[in-house]
Motif scaffolding. Structure first.
Motif, PDB file in Angstrom:
ATOM      1  N   CYS A 111       0.808  -1.229   0.000  1.00  0.00           N
ATOM      2  CA  CYS A 111       0.000   0.000   0.000  1.00  0.00           C
ATOM      3  C   CYS A 111       0.833   1.267   0.000  1.00  0.00           C
ATOM      4  CB  CYS A 111      -0.933   0.009   1.203  1.00  0.00           C
ATOM      5  SG  CYS A 111      -0.095   0.115   2.813  1.00  0.00           S
ATOM      6  N   GLY A 112       2.120   1.182   0.370  1.00  0.00           N
ATOM      7  CA  GLY A 112       2.968   2.363   0.352  1.00  0.00           C
ATOM      8  C   GLY A 112       2.436   3.476   1.234  1.00  0.00           C
ATOM      9  N   THR A 113       2.341   4.663   0.671  1.00  0.00           N
ATOM     10  CA  THR A 113       1.907   5.840   1.435  1.00  0.00           C
ATOM     11  C   THR A 113       0.384   5.997   1.488  1.00  0.00           C
ATOM     12  OG1 THR A 113       2.076   7.260  -0.522  1.00  0.00           O
ATOM     13  CG2 THR A 113       4.042   7.065   0.880  1.00  0.00           C
ATOM     14  N   ALA A 118      -4.679  -2.905   4.324  1.00  0.00           N
ATOM     15  CA  ALA A 118      -3.531  -2.272   3.669  1.00  0.00           C
ATOM     16  C   ALA A 118      -2.247  -2.889   4.222  1.00  0.00           C
ATOM     17  CB  ALA A 118      -3.554  -0.768   3.899  1.00  0.00           C
ATOM     18  N   LEU A 119      -1.476  -3.540   3.356  1.00  0.00           N
ATOM     19  CA  LEU A 119      -0.284  -4.278   3.761  1.00  0.00           C
ATOM     20  C   LEU A 119       0.951  -3.713   3.082  1.00  0.00           C
ATOM     21  CD1 LEU A 119      -1.702  -7.909   3.312  1.00  0.00           C
ATOM     22  CD2 LEU A 119      -1.726  -6.529   5.398  1.00  0.00           C
ATOM     23  N   ASP A 120       2.042  -3.618   3.827  1.00  0.00           N
ATOM     24  CA  ASP A 120       3.310  -3.179   3.243  1.00  0.00           C
ATOM     25  C   ASP A 120       4.451  -3.713   4.105  1.00  0.00           C
ATOM     26  OD1 ASP A 120       3.908  -0.843   0.977  1.00  0.00           O
ATOM     27  OD2 ASP A 120       5.588  -1.186   2.352  1.00  0.00           O
ATOM     28  N   GLU A 124      -1.114  -3.003   8.212  1.00  0.00           N
ATOM     29  CA  GLU A 124      -0.282  -4.016   8.844  1.00  0.00           C
ATOM     30  C   GLU A 124       1.013  -4.219   8.065  1.00  0.00           C
ATOM     31  OE1 GLU A 124      -2.086  -7.699   9.822  1.00  0.00           O
ATOM     32  OE2 GLU A 124      -3.894  -6.796  10.689  1.00  0.00           O
ATOM     33  N   VAL A 125       2.079  -4.534   8.811  1.00  0.00           N
ATOM     34  CA  VAL A 125       3.347  -4.902   8.188  1.00  0.00           C
ATOM     35  C   VAL A 125       3.227  -6.321   7.643  1.00  0.00           C
ATOM     36  CG1 VAL A 125       5.804  -5.340   8.566  1.00  0.00           C
ATOM     37  CG2 VAL A 125       4.696  -3.402   9.702  1.00  0.00           C
TER      38      VAL A 125
END
Length: 269
Positions: A67-69, A87-89, A125-126
């Motif tokens: 998802c970045g920024t 949203a994962l990154d 989330e990471v």
């Protein structure tokens, strides 16, 4: 977007992708990244097609993979038929910027909320595609996945195996990426103004043909998204008329195919 040309740098330093993006996060949206600008333009057409292509019962759960920024997370949260966005990154730095962006969005739009429509849930989330053998439970059996300018940094079998695990049968993936024509010349990266170094994450120059083959291996077939679009994949080269919109850093890429994108549907069986 910055209107400055490419900044000078003293050396090139290659870093693991999550570390590189941790350092890039604070300037990622403002350093004149023309490929992100091109992606944003193309998503004005592709994103609505993505929403129209989802055939499962509403409301939907969608994963923003890489998802970045939070650029696309904000788009998803504004869509009327979505009840939950995951949203994962892999980059904690990018997630922090995304969290701040979404908070500012919420504060700006609080007075305009429709009381008849509950606000969608959002989870940031990471998640590292390269290091995680299993996807988060919250990201399983979703109706759609959106992943833009991400797969450049991931081997195709890893990427599509994870996406296939996330999607329910019939679910839809929106995928965009740097085109191999551009990737064969350069790759993602930025100049760290504190050190003068050009920072580059791990990158792969995936061809459209390789993407289609690997996606199919994991049960994902390209969807037609418009008349005359071969195999459902759109490819975009930079031309002179686009430079003003994309910024001065795009000028040296005139004539080069820099972007591709399309939709994929997971087979029902």
């Amino acid at each position: 977007m910055s209107t400055a040309p490419d900044p000078a740098f003293s050396s090139i330093r290659y870093l693991p992708t999550n570390e590189a993006y941790d350092r890039w996060a604070t300037v990622y949206d403002t350093d004149g990244n023309f490929l992100q600008a091109l992606d944003t333009i193309e998503l004005k057409t592709l994103f609505p097609q993505f929403l129209r292509s989802i055939t499962s019962a509403k409301p939907w759960r969608i994963v923003d993979l890489g998802c970045g920024t939070g650029r696309n997370t904000a788009l998803l949260l504004a869509a009327s038929d979505i009840e939950e966005v995951i949203a994962l990154d892999s980059s904690k730095g990018m997630l922090e910027v995304a969290r701040s962006r979404l908070q500012q969005r919420d504060e700006a739009s609080s007075s305009k909320l429709d009381p008849a429509r509950p606000a969608p849930k959002v989870h940031l989330e990471v998640f590292d595609l390269l290091l995680s053998s299993a996807i988060p439970s919250i990201a399983q059996q979703v109706d759609g996945v959106i992943s833009t300018l991400v797969v450049e940094h991931v081997p195709l079998p890893v990427f599509f195996s994870q996406v296939s695990q996330m999607l329910k049968p019939g679910g839809v993936l929106l995928l965009t990426n740097m085109h191999a024509h551009m990737g064969g010349i350069s790759q993602a990266g930025f100049v760290d103004t504190e050190t003068g170094e050009k920072i580059r994450p791990t990158s792969y120059a995936h061809t459209v043909a390789d993407v289609l083959v690997e996606a199919s291996r994991w049960g994902l077939d390209a969807e037609g998204v418009g008349e005359g679009v071969e195999a459902g994949i759109q490819e975009k080269a930079v031309d002179e008329n686009m430079v003003k919109r994309l910024g001065p850093r795009s000028k040296k890429w005139v004539g080069v195919t820099c972007w591709f994108g399309g939709l994929f549907r997971k087979r029902a069986s």
